[in-house]
Write a protein that holds these residues in place. Structure first.
Motif, short mmCIF file in Angstrom:
data_model
loop_
_atom_site.label_atom_id
_atom_site.label_comp_id
_atom_site.label_asym_id
_atom_site.label_seq_id
_atom_site.Cartn_x
_atom_site.Cartn_y
_atom_site.Cartn_z
N UNK A 20 0.54 -1.22 -0.10
CA UNK A 20 -0.06 -0.10 0.02
C UNK A 20 0.78 1.24 -0.06
N UNK A 21 2.06 1.14 0.35
CA UNK A 21 3.01 2.14 0.39
C UNK A 21 3.58 2.64 -0.79
N UNK A 26 3.99 -8.00 -3.45
CA UNK A 26 4.41 -8.83 -1.76
C UNK A 26 4.07 -10.10 -2.17
N UNK A 27 2.95 -10.76 -2.91
CA UNK A 27 2.42 -12.06 -2.80
C UNK A 27 1.48 -12.20 -4.10
N UNK A 28 1.48 -13.44 -4.38
CA UNK A 28 0.54 -13.78 -5.48
C UNK A 28 -0.34 -14.90 -5.13
N UNK A 29 -1.56 -14.94 -5.46
CA UNK A 29 -2.10 -16.06 -5.10
C UNK A 29 -3.66 -15.83 -5.51
N UNK A 30 -4.52 -16.42 -5.13
CA UNK A 30 -6.36 -16.32 -5.37
C UNK A 30 -6.92 -15.44 -4.37
N UNK A 31 -6.41 -15.62 -3.23
CA UNK A 31 -7.61 -14.55 -2.14
C UNK A 31 -6.25 -13.91 -1.19
N UNK A 32 -6.69 -12.89 -1.01
CA UNK A 32 -5.66 -12.26 0.13
C UNK A 32 -6.76 -11.44 1.24
N UNK A 37 -1.26 -3.75 3.49
CA UNK A 37 -0.25 -4.51 3.65
C UNK A 37 1.02 -3.76 3.10
N UNK A 38 2.18 -3.78 3.87
CA UNK A 38 3.30 -2.80 3.52
C UNK A 38 4.56 -3.63 3.53
N UNK A 39 5.66 -3.35 2.74
CA UNK A 39 6.67 -4.17 2.45
C UNK A 39 7.42 -3.88 3.56
N UNK A 40 8.77 -4.40 3.61
CA UNK A 40 9.54 -4.43 4.71
C UNK A 40 10.20 -2.98 4.81
N UNK A 41 10.41 -2.53 3.51
CA UNK A 41 11.21 -1.37 3.35
C UNK A 41 10.22 -0.11 3.85
N UNK A 42 8.86 -0.24 3.47
CA UNK A 42 8.20 0.95 3.89
C UNK A 42 7.81 0.88 5.39
N UNK A 43 7.92 -0.45 6.20
CA UNK A 43 7.51 -0.66 7.42
C UNK A 43 8.57 -0.02 8.39
#
Length: 55
Positions: A20-21, A26-32, A37-43
């Motif tokens: 979101x930053x 961050x991830x791939x899939x069918x449901x989240x 959600x924020x990456x490590x660098x944004x956090x």
């Protein structure tokens, strides 16, 4: 599925979860989980990337 808080880009059958930053994948899939959600660098506050909406 509609996401109100999570930044998700749908590509065919795969839903790609984005930070979101800054917008990196961050991830791939069918449901989240529908939350921000924020990456490590944004956090850590050290992310220099900018989120590009509409890309």
């Amino acid at each position: 599925m509609n996401y109100e808080h999570a930044a998700v880009e749908v590509k065919g059958d795969v839903a790609v979860l984005l930070c979101n930053g800054c917008g990196i994948t961050i991830a791939e899939g069918t449901k989240h989980e529908d939350r921000e959600h924020y990456c490590t660098m944004c956090m850590s506050g050290n992310c220099k990337a900018k989120f590009k909406k509409g890309s």
